[in-house]
Design an enzyme around this catalytic site. Sequence first.
Site, PDB file in Angstrom:
ATOM      1  N   GLY A 239      53.664  11.158  43.537  1.00 52.37           N
ATOM      2  CA  GLY A 239      54.970  10.643  43.912  1.00 52.37           C
ATOM      3  C   GLY A 239      55.001   9.151  44.196  1.00 52.37           C
ATOM      4  O   GLY A 239      56.071   8.583  44.424  1.00 52.37           O
ATOM      5  N   GLU A 282      47.679  13.445  43.527  1.00 56.32           N
ATOM      6  CA  GLU A 282      47.988  13.679  42.107  1.00 56.32           C
ATOM      7  C   GLU A 282      48.968  12.663  41.552  1.00 56.32           C
ATOM      8  O   GLU A 282      50.078  13.017  41.143  1.00 56.32           O
ATOM      9  CB  GLU A 282      48.651  15.053  41.953  1.00 56.32           C
ATOM     10  CG  GLU A 282      47.859  16.235  42.371  1.00 56.32           C
ATOM     11  CD  GLU A 282      48.759  17.469  42.597  1.00 56.32           C
ATOM     12  OE1 GLU A 282      49.977  17.387  42.388  1.00 56.32           O
ATOM     13  OE2 GLU A 282      48.212  18.491  42.996  1.00 56.32           O
ATOM     14  N   PRO A 283      48.623  11.405  41.497  1.00 58.23           N
ATOM     15  CA  PRO A 283      49.591  10.439  40.978  1.00 58.23           C
ATOM     16  C   PRO A 283      49.717  10.509  39.457  1.00 58.23           C
ATOM     17  O   PRO A 283      48.725  10.705  38.747  1.00 58.23           O
ATOM     18  CB  PRO A 283      48.980   9.086  41.383  1.00 58.23           C
ATOM     19  CG  PRO A 283      47.517   9.347  41.428  1.00 58.23           C
ATOM     20  CD  PRO A 283      47.345  10.779  41.872  1.00 58.23           C
ATOM     21  N   GLY A 284      50.925  10.375  38.971  1.00 58.59           N
ATOM     22  CA  GLY A 284      51.154  10.262  37.534  1.00 58.59           C
ATOM     23  C   GLY A 284      51.763   8.900  37.244  1.00 58.59           C
ATOM     24  O   GLY A 284      51.151   8.006  36.679  1.00 58.59           O
ATOM     25  N   ARG A 285      53.003   8.740  37.746  1.00 60.48           N
ATOM     26  CA  ARG A 285      53.758   7.508  37.486  1.00 60.48           C
ATOM     27  C   ARG A 285      52.986   6.245  37.872  1.00 60.48           C
ATOM     28  O   ARG A 285      52.940   5.279  37.121  1.00 60.48           O
ATOM     29  CB  ARG A 285      55.061   7.558  38.291  1.00 60.48           C
ATOM     30  CG  ARG A 285      55.996   6.400  38.022  1.00 60.48           C
ATOM     31  CD  ARG A 285      57.156   6.387  39.024  1.00 60.48           C
ATOM     32  NE  ARG A 285      57.726   7.683  39.243  1.00 60.48           N
ATOM     33  CZ  ARG A 285      58.697   8.229  38.493  1.00 60.48           C
ATOM     34  NH1 ARG A 285      59.209   7.539  37.496  1.00 60.48           N
ATOM     35  NH2 ARG A 285      59.155   9.434  38.761  1.00 60.48           N
ATOM     36  N   TYR A 325      68.323  10.604  34.613  1.00 69.39           N
ATOM     37  CA  TYR A 325      68.353  10.315  36.059  1.00 69.39           C
ATOM     38  C   TYR A 325      69.102   9.024  36.391  1.00 69.39           C
ATOM     39  O   TYR A 325      69.001   8.525  37.512  1.00 69.39           O
ATOM     40  CB  TYR A 325      66.928  10.141  36.614  1.00 69.39           C
ATOM     41  CG  TYR A 325      65.902  11.110  36.119  1.00 69.39           C
ATOM     42  CD1 TYR A 325      65.898  12.438  36.527  1.00 69.39           C
ATOM     43  CD2 TYR A 325      64.905  10.694  35.232  1.00 69.39           C
ATOM     44  CE1 TYR A 325      64.930  13.320  36.069  1.00 69.39           C
ATOM     45  CE2 TYR A 325      63.934  11.577  34.783  1.00 69.39           C
ATOM     46  CZ  TYR A 325      63.958  12.886  35.208  1.00 69.39           C
ATOM     47  OH  TYR A 325      62.994  13.745  34.759  1.00 69.39           O
ATOM     48  N   CYS A 355      73.795  10.575  18.394  1.00 69.84           N
ATOM     49  CA  CYS A 355      75.239  10.822  18.309  1.00 69.84           C
ATOM     50  C   CYS A 355      75.792  11.468  19.583  1.00 69.84           C
ATOM     51  O   CYS A 355      76.342  12.565  19.568  1.00 69.84           O
ATOM     52  CB  CYS A 355      75.568  11.665  17.096  1.00 69.84           C
ATOM     53  SG  CYS A 355      74.855  13.288  17.146  1.00 69.84           S
ATOM     54  N   GLU A 356      75.600  10.807  20.692  1.00 68.28           N
ATOM     55  CA  GLU A 356      76.225  11.222  21.948  1.00 68.28           C
ATOM     56  C   GLU A 356      76.614   9.963  22.705  1.00 68.28           C
ATOM     57  O   GLU A 356      75.847   9.001  22.742  1.00 68.28           O
ATOM     58  CB  GLU A 356      75.247  12.042  22.816  1.00 68.28           C
ATOM     59  CG  GLU A 356      74.896  13.378  22.202  1.00 68.28           C
ATOM     60  CD  GLU A 356      74.249  14.350  23.188  1.00 68.28           C
ATOM     61  OE1 GLU A 356      74.490  14.225  24.393  1.00 68.28           O
ATOM     62  OE2 GLU A 356      73.520  15.225  22.710  1.00 68.28           O
ATOM     63  N   TYR A 384      56.519   9.077  31.904  1.00 72.40           N
ATOM     64  CA  TYR A 384      57.699   9.915  31.663  1.00 72.40           C
ATOM     65  C   TYR A 384      58.623   9.308  30.602  1.00 72.40           C
ATOM     66  O   TYR A 384      59.843   9.459  30.686  1.00 72.40           O
ATOM     67  CB  TYR A 384      58.463  10.166  32.975  1.00 72.40           C
ATOM     68  CG  TYR A 384      57.594  10.805  34.028  1.00 72.40           C
ATOM     69  CD1 TYR A 384      57.136  12.114  33.866  1.00 72.40           C
ATOM     70  CD2 TYR A 384      57.201  10.110  35.168  1.00 72.40           C
ATOM     71  CE1 TYR A 384      56.315  12.706  34.815  1.00 72.40           C
ATOM     72  CE2 TYR A 384      56.373  10.699  36.123  1.00 72.40           C
ATOM     73  CZ  TYR A 384      55.937  11.995  35.935  1.00 72.40           C
ATOM     74  OH  TYR A 384      55.123  12.572  36.869  1.00 72.40           O
TER      75      TYR A 384
HETATM   76  N1  LLP Z   1      51.970  16.845  41.013  1.00 81.16           N
HETATM   77  C1  LLP Z   1      52.954  17.696  40.740  1.00 81.16           C
HETATM   78  C2  LLP Z   1      52.793  19.095  41.130  1.00 81.16           C
HETATM   79  C3  LLP Z   1      54.120  17.263  40.095  1.00 81.16           C
HETATM   80  O1  LLP Z   1      55.096  18.120  39.849  1.00 81.16           O
HETATM   81  C4  LLP Z   1      54.249  15.903  39.742  1.00 81.16           C
HETATM   82  C5  LLP Z   1      55.451  15.419  39.076  1.00 81.16           C
HETATM   83  C6  LLP Z   1      53.178  15.029  40.031  1.00 81.16           C
HETATM   84  C7  LLP Z   1      52.056  15.531  40.671  1.00 81.16           C
HETATM   85  C8  LLP Z   1      53.196  13.578  39.676  1.00 81.16           C
HETATM   86  O2  LLP Z   1      54.220  12.895  40.282  1.00 81.16           O
HETATM   87  P1  LLP Z   1      54.290  11.298  40.153  1.00 81.16           P
HETATM   88  O3  LLP Z   1      53.093  10.730  40.847  1.00 81.16           O
HETATM   89  O4  LLP Z   1      54.275  10.962  38.708  1.00 81.16           O
HETATM   90  O5  LLP Z   1      55.569  10.936  40.796  1.00 81.16           O
HETATM   91  N2  LLP Z   1      60.407  12.969  34.816  1.00 81.16           N
HETATM   92  C9  LLP Z   1      60.619  12.385  36.133  1.00 81.16           C
HETATM   93  C10 LLP Z   1      59.465  12.645  37.051  1.00 81.16           C
HETATM   94  C11 LLP Z   1      59.151  14.110  37.189  1.00 81.16           C
HETATM   95  C12 LLP Z   1      57.959  14.382  38.061  1.00 81.16           C
HETATM   96  C13 LLP Z   1      57.591  15.820  38.011  1.00 81.16           C
HETATM   97  N3  LLP Z   1      56.455  16.159  38.783  1.00 81.16           N
HETATM   98  C14 LLP Z   1      60.900  10.906  35.976  1.00 81.16           C
HETATM   99  O6  LLP Z   1      60.928  10.416  34.847  1.00 81.16           O
HETATM  100  O7  LLP Z   1      61.150  10.204  36.957  1.00 81.16           O
END
Ligand code: LLP
Length: 426
Positions: A239, A282-285, A325, A355-356, A384
């Site tokens: 997050g 668990e960082p993604g973004r 979003y 086309c939207e 994402y």
């Molecule tokens: N762990 C779990 C269980 C998750 O569901 C997620 C993201 C993460 C870790 C990683 O979260 P992050 O660090 O990336 O915030 N598509 C959306 C974001 C959806 C996130 C879903 N879960 C966007 O583009 O903002």
Amino acid sequence: MYKEKAEVKYYMDNYYSEKTNFFQNTNPMRLIEEYGSPIYVYNQRVFRKKCREMTSLIEYPNFKVTYSIKANSNLELLKIARKEGMHADAMSPGEIFVLTKAGFEANEIFYISNNVSRKEMSYAVERGIMTSVDSLSQLGMYGQINPGGKVAVRLNPGIGAGHHEKVVTGGKKSKFGINLDKIDEIKKIAKKYNLEIVGINQHIGSLFMKGDAYLTGVQSVLDSARQFENLDFVDFGGGFGVPYKKQEGQAPMELEEFGFKFNDILTRWVDQYGKQIMFRIEPGRYVAAEAGILIGTVNAIKNNYGIKFIGTDIGFNVIKRPVMYESHHDIEIYRKGHMVKSDQGETVTVVGNICESGDIVAKNRFLPVIEEGDLLGVMDAGAYCYSMASNYNNRFRPAEVLIEEGGAVRLIRRRDTFEDLIRNFC
Ligand code: LLP
């Protein structure tokens, strides 16, 4: 090299990619000439730096970062994440499969399941991958598939955070996790199937710039974790946000103080629990977003009833976040020949070719005067963006290109082809 750069005239205000030397020895024009438009460009140096900011977040020794690959699962980026010592979390058998292809071992993958079928759950169990279940019913399913096994449970601490209600995953309105008052029931099911609860995990939501809610969630889940005697790990989820409004001067997340407070909570808890269990995030973004820029082309400009539309090839099949979003991504303008004058701006709406009418990249955005043929750089597009791209309107998902640390540029995923569009028809 200087000469090549000199032929590209940029939007100079808060020109982020220049400040960070994102394109290194190449430039947006050259990349588009070579690989076509649109493309996702990733910078290895930035990606590594972000990995390291996460892996060095806290001092506690038994700490692991599991990269959340839903943000960006390009194989080359996954290999870099692994070299940086990260593990990974997976949300589906497909993500497990891709991780395996990138070289991750079973013990480096954490499967965070949500409403999965018996077949999906078995896919992870058969491979010896630690699995988290997020309902009592799925804990029962796990028990039937793998009696006597070790399992993790996802708790919902009743606290959420995030940039949009669609991405708040903790709290009272979210489908995720098991409520904290159900711990006795968790234990009953575990006993029935002789399961060992070795891990607790949570994820309160995506994109916060201040860590307060996260730390409240940490504290809350740790309070509950005490009720499980034999834990090997607690995973607090991702997050961590990135500043999407850098052109307005938005600051990055303050990690030092956050890390300090986080570390303090963990070490105090461990002292009481009496075992140096593993803590994970668990960082993604945070890892991927700033390592990517999407480059597209301006194909047409028109004025419809007073709104100036900048028509590009980056529709919501390519970048969905603004539509889904109303997310903001900074935009830079790249032009060959003459300078983009940043003092002559106007308010425009940047749209794609889908086309939207909702196919909008940036609504009512003040930008320098854009010309047909200009290239647009959509900032912070490493997370994402490609991973949410689609073939809607039978358009191609873009190519992905990596700028390696030494400056070499490499195609790391080709653009879809016409053949790809009919590949699965029977
Ligand atoms: N762990 C779990 C269980 C998750 O569901 C997620 C993201 C993460 C870790 C990683 O979260 P992050 O660090 O990336 O915030 N598509 C959306 C974001 C959806 C996130 C879903 N879960 C966007 O583009 O903002």
